[in-house]
Scaffold this motif. Sequence first.
Motif, PDB file in Angstrom:
ATOM      1  N   TRP A 135       0.818  -1.211   0.000  1.00 49.59           N
ATOM      2  CA  TRP A 135       0.000   0.000   0.000  1.00 49.59           C
ATOM      3  C   TRP A 135       0.849   1.257   0.000  1.00 49.59           C
ATOM      4  CZ3 TRP A 135      -4.876  -0.236   3.622  1.00 49.59           C
ATOM      5  CH2 TRP A 135      -5.765  -1.207   3.127  1.00 49.59           C
ATOM      6  N   LYS A 136       0.283   2.267  -0.622  1.00 50.27           N
ATOM      7  CA  LYS A 136       0.876   3.597  -0.557  1.00 50.27           C
ATOM      8  C   LYS A 136       0.083   4.424   0.453  1.00 50.27           C
ATOM      9  CE  LYS A 136       2.481   3.080  -5.268  1.00 50.27           C
ATOM     10  NZ  LYS A 136       2.471   3.559  -6.671  1.00 50.27           N
ATOM     11  N   SER A 137       0.524   5.610   0.720  1.00 45.62           N
ATOM     12  CA  SER A 137      -0.016   6.378   1.843  1.00 45.62           C
ATOM     13  C   SER A 137      -1.492   6.731   1.688  1.00 45.62           C
ATOM     14  CB  SER A 137       0.799   7.652   2.048  1.00 45.62           C
ATOM     15  OG  SER A 137       0.810   8.419   0.847  1.00 45.62           O
ATOM     16  N   LYS A 138      -1.920   7.148   0.515  1.00 46.75           N
ATOM     17  CA  LYS A 138      -3.296   7.597   0.325  1.00 46.75           C
ATOM     18  C   LYS A 138      -4.120   6.484  -0.321  1.00 46.75           C
ATOM     19  CE  LYS A 138      -2.122  12.484   0.129  1.00 46.75           C
ATOM     20  NZ  LYS A 138      -2.223  13.749  -0.630  1.00 46.75           N
ATOM     21  N   MET A 139      -4.694   5.651   0.530  1.00 46.81           N
ATOM     22  CA  MET A 139      -5.406   4.479   0.046  1.00 46.81           C
ATOM     23  C   MET A 139      -6.905   4.601   0.320  1.00 46.81           C
ATOM     24  SD  MET A 139      -5.013   1.592  -1.521  1.00 46.81           S
ATOM     25  CE  MET A 139      -3.229   1.405  -1.389  1.00 46.81           C
ATOM     26  N   VAL A 140      -7.708   4.424  -0.726  1.00 44.17           N
ATOM     27  CA  VAL A 140      -9.166   4.433  -0.625  1.00 44.17           C
ATOM     28  C   VAL A 140      -9.658   3.000  -0.812  1.00 44.17           C
ATOM     29  CG1 VAL A 140     -11.310   5.204  -1.715  1.00 44.17           C
ATOM     30  CG2 VAL A 140      -9.401   6.803  -1.427  1.00 44.17           C
ATOM     31  N   GLY A 141     -10.547   2.565   0.063  1.00 42.64           N
ATOM     32  CA  GLY A 141     -11.111   1.231  -0.051  1.00 42.64           C
ATOM     33  C   GLY A 141     -12.311   1.224  -0.985  1.00 42.64           C
ATOM     34  N   VAL A 142     -12.452   0.157  -1.738  1.00 39.69           N
ATOM     35  CA  VAL A 142     -13.593  -0.016  -2.638  1.00 39.69           C
ATOM     36  C   VAL A 142     -14.194  -1.389  -2.361  1.00 39.69           C
ATOM     37  CG1 VAL A 142     -14.392  -0.131  -5.021  1.00 39.69           C
ATOM     38  CG2 VAL A 142     -12.533   1.443  -4.402  1.00 39.69           C
ATOM     39  N   HIS A 143     -15.419  -1.394  -1.826  1.00 39.77           N
ATOM     40  CA  HIS A 143     -16.087  -2.670  -1.586  1.00 39.77           C
ATOM     41  C   HIS A 143     -17.362  -2.737  -2.400  1.00 39.77           C
ATOM     42  CE1 HIS A 143     -18.816  -5.447   0.784  1.00 39.77           C
ATOM     43  NE2 HIS A 143     -17.856  -6.214   0.308  1.00 39.77           N
ATOM     44  N   ILE A 144     -17.388  -3.634  -3.376  1.00 42.32           N
ATOM     45  CA  ILE A 144     -18.549  -3.817  -4.245  1.00 42.32           C
ATOM     46  C   ILE A 144     -19.208  -5.133  -3.852  1.00 42.32           C
ATOM     47  CG2 ILE A 144     -19.348  -3.994  -6.620  1.00 42.32           C
ATOM     48  CD1 ILE A 144     -16.811  -2.486  -7.466  1.00 42.32           C
ATOM     49  N   ASN A 145     -20.374  -5.044  -3.251  1.00 42.24           N
ATOM     50  CA  ASN A 145     -21.060  -6.224  -2.719  1.00 42.24           C
ATOM     51  C   ASN A 145     -22.166  -6.664  -3.678  1.00 42.24           C
ATOM     52  OD1 ASN A 145     -22.219  -8.236  -1.213  1.00 42.24           O
ATOM     53  ND2 ASN A 145     -23.000  -6.898   0.400  1.00 42.24           N
ATOM     54  N   ARG A 146     -21.953  -7.809  -4.326  1.00 40.70           N
ATOM     55  CA  ARG A 146     -22.963  -8.357  -5.244  1.00 40.70           C
ATOM     56  C   ARG A 146     -23.539  -9.672  -4.721  1.00 40.70           C
ATOM     57  NH1 ARG A 146     -23.487  -3.647  -7.869  1.00 40.70           N
ATOM     58  NH2 ARG A 146     -21.782  -3.189  -9.313  1.00 40.70           N
ATOM     59  N   ARG A 147     -23.202 -10.054  -3.493  1.00 43.78           N
ATOM     60  CA  ARG A 147     -23.618 -11.374  -2.995  1.00 43.78           C
ATOM     61  C   ARG A 147     -25.104 -11.423  -2.657  1.00 43.78           C
ATOM     62  NH1 ARG A 147     -19.619 -13.072   1.678  1.00 43.78           N
ATOM     63  NH2 ARG A 147     -21.023 -14.883   1.657  1.00 43.78           N
ATOM     64  N   ILE A 148     -25.653 -10.316  -2.165  1.00 44.39           N
ATOM     65  CA  ILE A 148     -27.073 -10.267  -1.821  1.00 44.39           C
ATOM     66  C   ILE A 148     -27.784  -9.394  -2.853  1.00 44.39           C
ATOM     67  CG2 ILE A 148     -28.743  -9.605  -0.050  1.00 44.39           C
ATOM     68  CD1 ILE A 148     -26.573 -10.039   2.022  1.00 44.39           C
ATOM     69  N   ASN A 149     -28.818  -9.909  -3.451  1.00 42.84           N
ATOM     70  CA  ASN A 149     -29.579  -9.200  -4.478  1.00 42.84           C
ATOM     71  C   ASN A 149     -28.672  -8.648  -5.580  1.00 42.84           C
ATOM     72  OD1 ASN A 149     -31.978  -9.592  -2.972  1.00 42.84           O
ATOM     73  ND2 ASN A 149     -31.541  -7.754  -1.758  1.00 42.84           N
ATOM     74  N   PRO A 150     -27.912  -9.505  -6.260  1.00 37.81           N
ATOM     75  CA  PRO A 150     -26.957  -9.026  -7.266  1.00 37.81           C
ATOM     76  C   PRO A 150     -27.610  -8.212  -8.375  1.00 37.81           C
ATOM     77  CG  PRO A 150     -27.280 -11.415  -7.427  1.00 37.81           C
ATOM     78  CD  PRO A 150     -27.911 -10.977  -6.155  1.00 37.81           C
ATOM     79  N   ARG A 151     -28.808  -8.595  -8.814  1.00 39.73           N
ATOM     80  CA  ARG A 151     -29.458  -7.860  -9.896  1.00 39.73           C
ATOM     81  C   ARG A 151     -29.776  -6.422  -9.481  1.00 39.73           C
ATOM     82  NH1 ARG A 151     -32.196  -8.345 -14.618  1.00 39.73           N
ATOM     83  NH2 ARG A 151     -34.049  -7.049 -14.903  1.00 39.73           N
ATOM     84  N   SER A 152     -30.357  -6.259  -8.297  1.00 40.24           N
ATOM     85  CA  SER A 152     -30.740  -4.921  -7.851  1.00 40.24           C
ATOM     86  C   SER A 152     -29.518  -4.049  -7.574  1.00 40.24           C
ATOM     87  CB  SER A 152     -31.627  -4.994  -6.608  1.00 40.24           C
ATOM     88  OG  SER A 152     -30.930  -5.573  -5.522  1.00 40.24           O
TER      89      SER A 152
END
Length: 294
Positions: free
Chosen positions: A170-187
């Motif tokens: 990691w570098k100093s300025k880190m932004v997390g990205v969490h994309i959750n498709r496990r529940i209701n993936p279509r919606s």
Amino acid sequence: MSKEGNIEDVRKGITLVPLGGIACRIRAITSMIHIAKEYKRPLEILWRTDDYMPIAVDRLFTLKPNSASENVVMRQVEWSDRLLSIPPMPCNLYLSFPFVMLGFDKVLGPGRIEYMMANNRTELDDLFRDLDKSILIATDESLGKYLGMYDVLEATVEVNNVLLSSMASWKSKMVGVHINRRINPRSTHIESPIELFIRRMQEMIEADREVCFFIATTSKDERERLATIFHDRVFVPHSVADPHTVKGVIQSFGELLALSHTERILTTPGSNYSKVASDIGGVPLETLSIYTSK
């Protein structure tokens, strides 16, 4: 000594059966520990394994010795518990009903807890204060949000190895990205398409050329698409295990802790995983939705 002085202070206990995935379970556990300590109630936490959580609790975390007291016990569910200590649910074919009604003064299942948290929190708090009532609770909800409540848990070596591996480059300025498709993936695909994340990440790069992104998602296609677009600005796990396996749950918990070390988390709507990571690290949470984007 008077007769009253010989009367022992008997406090009936609370039994908690945390449900759901790793994020839901740890927030239920930590919030209940806080409540049990506040009202000086004995607490027993029963960890149930199932198809979605196929791992024993001691492979994930333990209670810190200086945080847990002798009145807080956490153990695996045994066969007898399925009838005697778990509310009537599909997992025990509702056969526990007569046993838990005899064994506990108050039994609160997931639906009842959700209703009370939303509509009648005072009644729930009154139950916690009532030392004469034993309570059985099964929930995937947080029973409150308290400062430092997650500090009572200590991740195992296996989980910390995932955390350290995730953060190694990691570098100093880190932004997390969490994309959750496990529940209701279509919606979630409709309400929070990958294009929203791409646009927001591009905006953040334009505002700060040093920003990078840690991607936590089980969606291989979206993970690879972000890596292709943003190249060396994106940090992704070397491999992603099936989240319904022992290895997958360990990885999921380690990456949740990694998200808690970022400066901001971008996420899909309704992600309990991101909310818990945000709470643990005190990290701003930004939900991307077509209904709120400009």
